[in-house]
Design a protein around this motif. Structure first.
Motif, PDB file in Angstrom:
ATOM      1  N   UNK A 100       0.801  -1.218   0.000  1.00  0.00           N
ATOM      2  CA  UNK A 100       0.000   0.000   0.000  1.00  0.00           C
ATOM      3  C   UNK A 100       0.838   1.274   0.000  1.00  0.00           C
ATOM      4  N   UNK A 101       2.120   1.160   0.361  1.00  0.00           N
ATOM      5  CA  UNK A 101       3.032   2.318   0.388  1.00  0.00           C
ATOM      6  C   UNK A 101       4.433   1.826   0.071  1.00  0.00           C
ATOM      7  N   UNK A 102       4.750   1.787  -1.210  1.00  0.00           N
ATOM      8  CA  UNK A 102       6.065   1.289  -1.612  1.00  0.00           C
ATOM      9  C   UNK A 102       7.073   2.442  -1.628  1.00  0.00           C
ATOM     10  N   UNK A 103       8.359   2.137  -1.623  1.00  0.00           N
ATOM     11  CA  UNK A 103       9.374   3.194  -1.665  1.00  0.00           C
ATOM     12  C   UNK A 103       9.715   3.660  -3.081  1.00  0.00           C
ATOM     13  N   UNK A 104       9.007   3.183  -4.081  1.00  0.00           N
ATOM     14  CA  UNK A 104       9.337   3.520  -5.461  1.00  0.00           C
ATOM     15  C   UNK A 104       8.810   4.902  -5.850  1.00  0.00           C
ATOM     16  N   UNK A 105       9.569   5.579  -6.688  1.00  0.00           N
ATOM     17  CA  UNK A 105       9.136   6.873  -7.211  1.00  0.00           C
ATOM     18  C   UNK A 105       7.960   6.664  -8.169  1.00  0.00           C
ATOM     19  N   UNK A 106       7.206   7.707  -8.384  1.00  0.00           N
ATOM     20  CA  UNK A 106       6.064   7.655  -9.293  1.00  0.00           C
ATOM     21  C   UNK A 106       6.521   7.291 -10.704  1.00  0.00           C
ATOM     22  N   UNK A 107       5.689   6.507 -11.374  1.00  0.00           N
ATOM     23  CA  UNK A 107       5.874   6.147 -12.783  1.00  0.00           C
ATOM     24  C   UNK A 107       7.243   5.524 -13.070  1.00  0.00           C
ATOM     25  N   UNK A 108       7.645   4.558 -12.237  1.00  0.00           N
ATOM     26  CA  UNK A 108       8.953   3.916 -12.439  1.00  0.00           C
ATOM     27  C   UNK A 108       8.863   2.480 -12.932  1.00  0.00           C
TER      28      UNK A 108
END
Length: 186
Positions: A100-108
């Motif tokens: 529900x809350x990943x550390x990835x940047x948007x649109x990666x």
């Protein structure tokens, strides 16, 4: 069923049952067979949705049987369970995190793969996971879902302690479309 008990050393039954204990009991005798099956599934079906230049996230990766077999530029395996790190191959970057809350940047991510997962989540967490997919998938990217369908597997669906939400194809299609992700293939 026979009750076996007594003595000392019992687990604290007030604590939640850990996923490790559930999956060890459920899958420990099947690991090798499941690895062979996933290799075939990826090579003969799922690989067509993944290009060599794609960045792929397996969420949650569990035993890493999808992500270890897919061919792509960069691979991530995400799971809340730290034990999953022991199953990823050397070309997979393991990330311990909630869906529900990943550390990835948007649109990666070009492709997000989700297998046998939504039945373990509350409805709120299903929606939060879908919203997180929308946030991290690139425009034109794909979210691939392999999911038990209660409509067709109703006899066995509730046989497992950790299945808490009934999920079918119509519910998932509605949930994804209400969160700006459109079904392109069933």
């Amino acid at each position: 069923m026979k009750h076996v008990g007594g003595g000392t050393g019992h687990a604290d039954l007030r604590s939640p049952i850990e996923p490790d204990a559930i999956y060890e009991r459920r899958f420990s005798n099947e690991i090798l067979g499941r690895e062979k099956l996933w290799k075939i599934l990826v090579e003969n079906f799922f690989q067509r949705y993944v290009r060599p230049e794609d960045i792929v996230l397996d969420m949650p990766c569990g035993y890493a049987q999808f992500i270890n077999n897919v061919r792509c530029l960069k691979k991530f395996g995400l799971d809340v369970n730290p034990a999953s790190a022991t199953f990823v191959s050397s070309d997979v970057e393991f990330v311990q995190s909630s869906s529900t809350r990943t550390p990835f940047a948007a649109e990666t991510m070009d492709v997000i793969f989700i297998s046998n997962f939504f039945e373990h989540l509350s409805r709120d967490d299903i929606v939060a996971t879908i919203r997180e997919c929308y946030r991290i998938v690139r425009p034109g990217g794909r979210v691939l879902v392999l999911q038990p369908n209660i409509r067709f597997a109703y006899r066995d669906y509730w046989m497992f302690l950790d299945h808490i939400t009934p999920v079918d194809d119509r519910m998932l299609e509605e949930a994804f479309e209400l969160n700006a992700l459109k079904l392109t293939e069933r």
